[in-house]
Design a protein around this motif. Structure first.
Motif, PDB file in Angstrom:
ATOM      1  N   LYS A   9       0.850  -1.443   0.010  1.00 18.03           N
ATOM      2  CA  LYS A   9      -0.288  -0.110  -0.030  1.00 18.03           C
ATOM      3  C   LYS A   9       0.771   1.312  -0.038  1.00 18.03           C
ATOM      4  O   LYS A   9       0.638   2.203  -0.716  1.00 18.03           O
ATOM      5  N   TYR A  10       1.745   1.288   0.883  1.00 19.24           N
ATOM      6  CA  TYR A  10       2.827   2.416   0.837  1.00 19.24           C
ATOM      7  C   TYR A  10       3.378   2.792  -0.652  1.00 19.24           C
ATOM      8  O   TYR A  10       3.312   3.981  -0.878  1.00 19.24           O
ATOM      9  N   GLU A  64       0.529   4.245  -2.780  1.00 20.75           N
ATOM     10  CA  GLU A  64      -0.065   5.710  -2.582  1.00 20.75           C
ATOM     11  C   GLU A  64       1.313   6.709  -2.687  1.00 20.75           C
ATOM     12  O   GLU A  64       0.754   7.834  -2.431  1.00 20.75           O
ATOM     13  N   ASN A  65       2.584   6.338  -2.217  1.00 23.21           N
ATOM     14  CA  ASN A  65       3.567   7.320  -2.236  1.00 23.21           C
ATOM     15  C   ASN A  65       4.845   7.348  -3.242  1.00 23.21           C
ATOM     16  O   ASN A  65       5.683   8.017  -3.209  1.00 23.21           O
ATOM     17  N   TYR A  71      -2.717   2.482  -9.338  1.00 29.47           N
ATOM     18  CA  TYR A  71      -3.173   3.721  -8.677  1.00 29.47           C
ATOM     19  C   TYR A  71      -4.034   3.438  -7.469  1.00 29.47           C
ATOM     20  O   TYR A  71      -3.950   4.212  -6.566  1.00 29.47           O
ATOM     21  N   ASP A  72      -4.756   2.361  -7.383  1.00 30.69           N
ATOM     22  CA  ASP A  72      -5.437   2.098  -6.167  1.00 30.69           C
ATOM     23  C   ASP A  72      -5.467   0.718  -5.467  1.00 30.69           C
ATOM     24  O   ASP A  72      -4.880  -0.363  -5.912  1.00 30.69           O
ATOM     25  N   VAL A  73      -5.369   0.983  -4.233  1.00 29.62           N
ATOM     26  CA  VAL A  73      -4.813  -0.288  -3.296  1.00 29.62           C
ATOM     27  C   VAL A  73      -5.797  -1.063  -3.614  1.00 29.62           C
ATOM     28  O   VAL A  73      -7.105  -1.376  -3.406  1.00 29.62           O
TER      29      VAL A  73
END
Length: 197
Positions: A27-28, A31-32, A39-41
């Motif tokens: 996820k990190y 998102e970062n 793009y999306d988790v």
């Protein structure tokens, strides 16, 4: 970066029950960073299925320290046509707080040794650039840059290129040996690979 006591680091196959912690690491990066082009988790259910589906054919491994998963790596098909069956792409992700401890290198080494037992001949890494750490990881294993795709992805308001790395891990035989699923590999041989990381 948090330092580790190397003797307490353990490697094993991932299970579907590890999905939550593995997804937290991934996820990190979604998102970062531009390291992944997602793009999306993914949802927990979707990610759990990804792990289960990978383990039908290829290794999916985790690195643990004091019962916490700090990183993971897996192999998967690069292309779908039958003639490509001896090729695999490698992916590795380390918890952002534990990068720099050499965990990515150990995970890659284990993956490659298992893939040899499966009779995989070519391994590939697809790396967004610039990504100096990943470049160095591949180069340390003797991978060669075989292609650069300029501006092939768009994320966070910019176009990003990718570098493809390649390494042959077995000889090119006139008649390559039949590819084996991960479930067909001798479990004792795999244990030794984990133990000798």
């Amino acid at each position: 970066m948090r330092r580790l006591e190397e003797k307490k680091v353990n490697f094993r196959f991932a299970t579907a029950e590890d999905a939550s912690k593995i997804l937290e690491i991934y996820k990190y990066y979604i998102e970062n960073t531009t390291i992944t082009f997602e793009y999306d988790v993914p949802t927990f259910v979707e990610f759990k299925e990804r792990i289960k589906n990978t383990l039908l054919e290829y290794p999916y491994i985790v690195c643990e320290y004091k019962n916490e998963i700090l990183g993971y790596a897996y192999a998967h098909k690069v292309w779908m046509r039958a003639a490509y069956q001896w090729d695999a792409e490698l992916s590795v992700y380390i918890d952002k707080d534990y990068t720099g401890n050499g965990l990515g290198k150990k995970l890659y080494k284990i993956l490659i040794e298992i893939l040899k037992l499966q009779n995989v001949v070519n391994v590939y890494g697809c790396v967004t650039y610039p990504n100096e750490k990943s470049d160095k990881l591949h180069e340390s294993f003797g991978f060669k840059k075989v292609g650069i795709f300029e501006n092939s992805g768009y994320k966070f308001g910019k176009w990003i290129g990718v570098t493809w790395f390649h390494k042959a891990i077995l000889e090119y035989e006139k008649k390559p040996r039949k590819l084996k699923k991960i479930s067909q590999i001798d479990k004792e041989k795999i244990k030794m690979i984990f133990f000798n990381k």
